[in-house]
Design an enzyme around this catalytic site. Structure first.
Site, mmCIF file in Angstrom:
data_model
loop_
_atom_site.group_PDB
_atom_site.id
_atom_site.type_symbol
_atom_site.label_atom_id
_atom_site.label_comp_id
_atom_site.label_asym_id
_atom_site.label_seq_id
_atom_site.Cartn_x
_atom_site.Cartn_y
_atom_site.Cartn_z
ATOM 1 N N HIS A 71 -56.864 102.151 -35.702
ATOM 2 C CA HIS A 71 -55.703 102.285 -36.567
ATOM 3 C C HIS A 71 -55.488 101.014 -37.388
ATOM 4 C CE1 HIS A 71 -53.556 105.780 -34.285
ATOM 5 N NE2 HIS A 71 -54.809 106.066 -34.631
ATOM 6 N N GLU A 73 -52.834 99.253 -38.055
ATOM 7 C CA GLU A 73 -52.011 98.218 -37.425
ATOM 8 C C GLU A 73 -52.835 97.414 -36.414
ATOM 9 O OE1 GLU A 73 -49.436 101.939 -38.081
ATOM 10 O OE2 GLU A 73 -51.475 101.496 -37.404
ATOM 11 N N CYS A 99 -48.159 104.776 -34.437
ATOM 12 C CA CYS A 99 -48.242 105.541 -33.199
ATOM 13 C C CYS A 99 -47.677 104.668 -32.071
ATOM 14 C CB CYS A 99 -49.695 105.940 -32.912
ATOM 15 S SG CYS A 99 -50.758 104.557 -32.409
ATOM 16 N N CYS A 102 -49.880 101.495 -31.285
ATOM 17 C CA CYS A 102 -49.768 100.454 -32.316
ATOM 18 C C CYS A 102 -48.380 99.832 -32.325
ATOM 19 C CB CYS A 102 -50.123 101.022 -33.689
ATOM 20 S SG CYS A 102 -51.891 101.326 -33.890
#
Length: 144
Positions: A71, A73, A99, A102
């Site tokens: 991801h 992040e 999410c 993250c």
């Protein structure tokens, strides 16, 4: 009337541009961290360094998400850590609400605020950040 972008618009647009670099077709997520009006770190969705990207070999779907990609992040936090760039006290501009995993990483990195546009399919990441006192604002379609 001036057409000059506000700082919020500028930073969100930069995060959105980073998202355009994502190599997983499922979501074009971009993120930047800002301290005192300057970008300190950035990230986008992509395979771990050295591995093939989803655009080249396809996604690997598990529980509704692609597990081939990292991801945005997490990529931003990993890059900042590798380069010795502290994220404590930064403002984060992200195209999507993080999410849960993250959000935990962002919280432990010590961010002070999160600005985002698009909701993630699971709201628990945002709920966690709110519970921890991270200032949050939703920038609804700021680029349009």
């Amino acid at each position: 009337m001036s057409s000059r972008l506000t700082r919020t618009q500028l930073f969100y647009e930069i995060a959105r541009l980073y998202g355009n670099r994502s190599s997983c077709p499922r979501a074009q997520v971009g993120v930047i961290a800002v301290r005192e009006g300057r970008i300190t770190a950035a990230g986008y969705v992509g395979a771990p360094s050295g591995l093939p990207h989803c655009l080249d070999v396809g996604c690997e779907i598990e529980n509704g998400g692609c597990i081939r990609s990292v991801h945005a992040e997490a990529n931003m936090i990993a890059w900042a850590a590798r380069e010795g760039i502290p994220l404590r006290g930064t403002e984060v501009y992200c195209t999507h609400l993080p999410c849960l995993a993250c959000a935990k990483l962002l919280a432990n990195a010590g961010i002070k605020s999160l600005h985002y546009d698009i909701d993630y399919r699971d709201p628990r990441g945002g709920q966690l950040l709110q519970q921890l006192g991270v200032n949050m604002s939703r920038l609804i379609h700021i680029s349009q």
